[in-house]
Enzyme design. Structure first.
Site, PDB file in Angstrom:
ATOM      1  CD  GLU A 136      -3.142  -1.038   2.089  1.00  0.00           C
ATOM      2  OE1 GLU A 136      -3.146  -0.085   2.901  1.00  0.00           O
ATOM      3  OE2 GLU A 136      -4.038  -1.901   2.047  1.00  0.00           O
ATOM      4  CD  GLU A 249      -4.100  -6.055   3.866  1.00  0.00           C
ATOM      5  OE1 GLU A 249      -4.990  -5.345   4.390  1.00  0.00           O
ATOM      6  OE2 GLU A 249      -2.883  -5.756   3.885  1.00  0.00           O
TER       7      GLU A 249
END
Length: 323
Positions: A136, A249
């Site tokens: 991220e 995720e």
């Protein structure tokens, strides 16, 4: 709504690769900042393999290859994986408050990886199914990301450099043929300024949480449709054509604040598992669920854990995991 969107989800994953990884995300430390040691990881990996109503959860995604509290020692999840025969999606932490800090992180991560190869040999390398450079990082540098809070990320050019450095480091080793990827939010991949990163990857690790998508209808009744909209947008990015897409995720919290229309509850987490997890499993998509146990100690908010706080050996799942 939920039934029809589930069918759409199943259709979206038809044609995915036959091989499939099923795993969870594992942090290097507990919520109280205590480092996890080998026994902790073994305990978690073995619990994942024995979940009622499931099978095949024998993979683990790591955010870092460095043991928590050290500079560049290999993470103790590696010998734990060897002892439990758990496959590993390794992670190299790439974010830094400056480019120099990010480069220092990568240098240490690569040093830990090379040390692990030397120390554990093929017992380790045979378990590695992929290596993710960063997590991220692109999301953190976007205006709507968490950069203002965390002050850390990595620019596309820096990530490309780190990816190339990793490939050079594993060239000639037993990890030379392992897929190299990156993990980021689906919004980062559909941002055209990040196309150069995508072109340097073997796979795209996608993080997608309808619970947090507060700018759109995000109740549990829309969650499946919202998830697969994100999945398909990444799939259709021009630079991603032909690239493998792994879900690294996703999940729904059992407790926590209401986010727009999204309500955290065990009942809704069960619906999300049935709609999203089960359809991904049926479609043979590599999946790393968030999360097996959010915190052994303390009370996280939101809490995505299938298990609550406490000793995993004494706890039962908060919701059914059958499909």
């Amino acid at each position: 709504m939920r039934l029809s969107s589930t069918l759409l989800g199943v259709a979206a994953v038809l044609g995915a690769a036959e091989a499939q990884l099923r795993g969870f995300n594992y942090g290097a430390n507990f919520l109280n900042n205590q480092a996890k040691v080998q026994n902790d990881f073994e305990y978690e990996f073995n619990k994942a393999k024995s979940l009622p109503g499931t099978s095949g959860w024998t993979s683990a995604r790591l955010y870092t290859t460095i043991q928590h509290g050290t500079t560049k020692d290999p993470i103790s999840a590696i010998p734990a994986a060897i002892n439990t025969k758990t496959k590993l999606l390794l992670g190299l932490w790439a974010s830094g408050t400056t480019a120099a800090a990010g480069q220092a992180n990568i240098n240490n991560e690569i040093a830990a990886l090379k040390s692990a190869i030397s120390k554990y040999g093929t017992k380790f390398t045979d378990l590695v199914v992929g290596i993710s450079v960063g997590s991220e990082d692109l999301y953190r540098i976007t205006p709507t990301g968490i950069s203002n809070k965390a002050g850390a990320g990595a620019e596309p050019a820096d990530l490309i450099k780190y990816i190339k450095q990793l490939r050079a480091a594993i060239k000639g080793t037993k990890l030379a043929g392992v897929p190299v990827g990156h993990v980021d939010t689906w919004t980062a991949y559909v941002n055209g300024t990040n196309a150069g990163v995508i072109s340097n990857l073997d796979f795209l690790g996608v993080d997608a949480y309808p619970y947090f998508q507060t700018s759109m209808a995000n109740s549990i009744g829309h969650a499946n449709e919202t998830f697969y909209s994100a999945y398909n947008q990444v799939k259709n990015v021009k630079a991603a054509k032909g690239k493998a897409i792994w879900i690294t995720e996703t999940g729904w919290p059992v407790s926590g604040p209401k986010e727009n229309q999204a309500v955290a509850s065990a009942a809704n987490a069960r619906i999300y598992w049935q709609d999203v997890a089960c359809s991904l499993l049926a479609g043979k998509v590599n999946l790393f669920w968030y999360d097996l146990q959010e915190a052994q100690y303390g009370t996280p908010s939101p809490d995505f854990g299938i298990f609550g706080a406490g000793d995993l050996g004494t706890l039962k799942p908060r919701y059914s995991l059958s499909c």
